[in-house]
Design an enzyme around this catalytic site. Structure first.
Site, PDB file in Angstrom:
ATOM      1  N   LYS A   1       0.891  -4.759  15.214  1.00 22.87           N
ATOM      2  CA  LYS A   1       1.811  -3.959  14.403  1.00 22.87           C
ATOM      3  C   LYS A   1       2.912  -4.893  13.914  1.00 22.87           C
ATOM      4  O   LYS A   1       3.387  -5.752  14.674  1.00 22.87           O
ATOM      5  CB  LYS A   1       2.385  -2.835  15.277  1.00 22.87           C
TER       6      LYS A   1
ATOM      7  N   SER B   1       4.344   6.046  13.812  1.00 22.93           N
ATOM      8  CA  SER B   1       4.555   4.957  12.884  1.00 22.93           C
ATOM      9  C   SER B   1       3.475   3.873  12.937  1.00 22.93           C
ATOM     10  O   SER B   1       3.369   3.094  11.992  1.00 22.93           O
ATOM     11  CB  SER B   1       5.924   4.312  13.143  1.00 22.93           C
TER      12      SER B   1
ATOM     13  N   SER C   1       4.576   7.252  18.519  1.00 23.83           N
ATOM     14  CA  SER C   1       3.952   6.415  17.483  1.00 23.83           C
ATOM     15  C   SER C   1       2.698   5.644  17.868  1.00 23.83           C
ATOM     16  O   SER C   1       2.060   5.061  16.998  1.00 23.83           O
ATOM     17  CB  SER C   1       4.977   5.429  16.924  1.00 23.83           C
TER      18      SER C   1
HETATM   19  N1  GLN Z   1       7.838  10.015  14.612  1.00 23.54           N
HETATM   20  C1  GLN Z   1       8.919   9.697  15.500  1.00 23.54           C
HETATM   21  C2  GLN Z   1      10.104   9.211  14.699  1.00 23.54           C
HETATM   22  O1  GLN Z   1      10.026   9.258  13.531  1.00 23.54           O
HETATM   23  C3  GLN Z   1       8.491   8.673  16.502  1.00 23.54           C
HETATM   24  C4  GLN Z   1       8.397   7.320  15.931  1.00 23.54           C
HETATM   25  C5  GLN Z   1       7.995   6.299  16.931  1.00 23.54           C
HETATM   26  O2  GLN Z   1       7.474   6.611  17.998  1.00 23.54           O
HETATM   27  N2  GLN Z   1       8.270   5.049  16.600  1.00 23.54           N
HETATM   28  O3  GLN Z   1      11.093   8.803  15.214  1.00 23.54           O
END
Ligand code: GLN
Length: 483
Positions: free
Chosen positions: A76, A151, A175
């Site tokens: 990532k 994400s 995410s």
């Molecule tokens: N979707 C969640 C957010 O927008 C979690 C994102 C994540 O785990 N990086 O914060």
């Protein structure tokens, strides 16, 4: 080769069915063929991958190396990679060549896993659909009109489509698990502190945790073995021994107590619930005892998270000011103009929204009302889990409320987007380990099942997931366009 698990690839390398160079070439060709449709990669590192593959082949020829030597991986784009662009999905870091490797990256390199490239993600890991990326959205390989989740959407799509056998992801509020669920792969968010955060670009430091994303629980076990462990460079990494995750994979589930949080099922769409009921029936057949439990404060997790995460992000992202590295606006008039325009031009809308919310919530007079309150709720949620683990070994529930949704569907409604993490966020607030594993399909789109474990019980979770994957084959399915 792209249909093989990590274990199968490693076995094939050792049996000399192919070299690491051939393996890497195969995945690079797959990426060239399919990435234009998916947009899963931000940066390709073809030359690095081929050079590392040759080094791996030499190690294997000498009879040396680790179990994963020669098996490629992609990271990532939140993990710093020495001399390679590390964008975090943002215009702010589009020109950033990291001056060092993240600990996770270094560990994968030490065992000799060639790096295929850096994967697309929501900007600074803020999002649930991969649509906030500066590099454009990623498409879901099961349905190109749908999001892959976020994400870590690039990681999930790339593994699902067979563009890489495994990937890293990070999970602040879901995410790793949510995109794994929407793309039909297996992902593990470890206990907070299990995997080093050093060199992992910070979003919300008390919640962020890196972990493996791959086809199966067994693959995640292999990869977690490489990623996990104390790191003196990360003061929140925990100094506890790392068990042998592979050796722990063949425990019987006879008498294992699996808890179903009733609050998760109360809110669940009936078609999703049916898919999970079949999985629960499999566990009964495997000898597990199914027990309903309650997590009474769980509904407070999304609101508490959307105070705590923005607060931490507003502080962490203060470093992007155009002075030291990253984007800088053109011809600033003075220092203030430099700060203002650099941040106005370098950050996207979702990141700005979070910085504003976080700065507001932390300001004098509001700190007690919002941040402190959210921290108290965080403690209540952790206690709910603590109580649950007094009576059960693991918890089982949905990973997401629905399968993959359409691109653009939730973009105009941040709250609807935030609610797609309703089942994952509490785990981060409590710092627990959890997985998402494929558990069926709905309208041709994958359904994910979430397993949550007690602190540092990744081994138990992996075994519970592996036993299910021994008797089902959801995790072996490939999206039709990518077979
Ligand atoms: N979707 C969640 C957010 O927008 C979690 C994102 C994540 O785990 N990086 O914060």
């Amino acid at each position: 080769m792209h249909t093989y698990t990590l274990k199968e690839l490693a076995t094939g390398l050792r049996a000399r069915h192919y070299s690491s160079r051939e393996l890497v070439r195969h995945f690079l060709d797959r990426i060239a063929q399919h990435n234009p449709a998916l947009n899963a990669f931000i940066t390709l590192t073809e030359e690095v991958a081929l050079a590392q593959a040759e080094a791996a082949d030499a190690r294997l020829a000498r009879g040396e190396g680790h179990w994963l030597t020669g098996v490629p991986i992609a990271h990532k784009d939140i993990f710093c990679t020495l001399g390679i662009r590390t964008s975090c999905g943002s215009k702010m870091l589009d020109n950033f060549l990291a001056p060092y490797d993240a600990t996770v990256v270094a560990k994968c390199q030490q065992v000799g896993m060639p790096l295929l490239g850096k994967l697309n993600m929501d900007e600074f890991a803020m999002g649930s659909s991969n649509e906030t990326s500066f590099y454009g959205p990623v498409k879901n390989p099961w349905n190109l009109a749908c999001v892959p989740g976020g994400s870590s959407g690039g990681s999930a799509a790339a593994v699902a489509a067979g563009l890489t056998p495994a990937a890293t992801g990070t999970d602040t509020g879901g995410s790793i698990r949510q995109p794994a669920a929407l793309c039909g792969i297996t992902g593990l968010k470890p206990t907070y502190g299990r995997v080093s955060r050093w060199g992992m670009i910070a979003f919300a430091s008390s919640l962020d945790q890196g972990g493996p994303m791959a086809r199966s629980a067994e693959d995640c076990a292999l990869l977690l073995q490489v990623m996990a462990g104390f790191d003196e460079k990360d003061s929140t990494s925990v100094d506890v021994p790392v068990p042998d995750y592979i050796a722990g994979l063949n425990q019987s589930l006879m008498g294992m107590r699996i808890g179903l949080p009733k609050e998760f099922f109360d809110q669940l769409d009936s078609a999703m619930a049916r898919a999970l009921e079949e999985a629960i029936a499999e566990y009964r057949k495997l000898g597990a005892e199914i027990i309903e439990i309650s997590l009474p404060n769980i509904n407070l997790s999304v609101p508490a998270y959307y105070v705590i995460a923005p607060c931490e992000c507003s502080s962490n992202l203060a470093r992007y000011d155009g002075v030291r590295y990253g984007y800088r606006c053109q011809n600033p008039k003075d220092l203030k103009d430099l700060y203002l325009r650099t941040r106005a031009e370098g950050f996207g809308a979702e990141v700005k929204r979070r910085i504003l919310i976080g700065t507001y919530a932390l300001s004098a007079g509001y700190y007690d009302a919002y941040y402190l309150k959210a921290q108290k709720i965080r403690r209540l949620i952790a206690e709910d889990f603590k109580r649950a683990f007094e009576t059960v070994d693991v918890l089982l529930g949905p990973t997401t409320p629905t399968p993959a949704f359409k691109l653009g569907e939730k973009l105009g409604d941040p709250v609807a987007m935030y609610l797609s993490d309703i089942f994952t966020i509490a785990v981060n607030l409590a710092g627990l380990p959890a997985m998402s594993i494929p558990a069926g399909f709905l309208d041709g789109k994958p359904v994910g099942m979430q397993l949550i474990g007690n602190y540092f019980e990744e081994g138990k979770l992996l075994n519970v997931a592996h036993q299910y994957q021994r008797v089902t084959d959801w995790h072996r399915k490939l999206p039709p366009g990518f077979a």
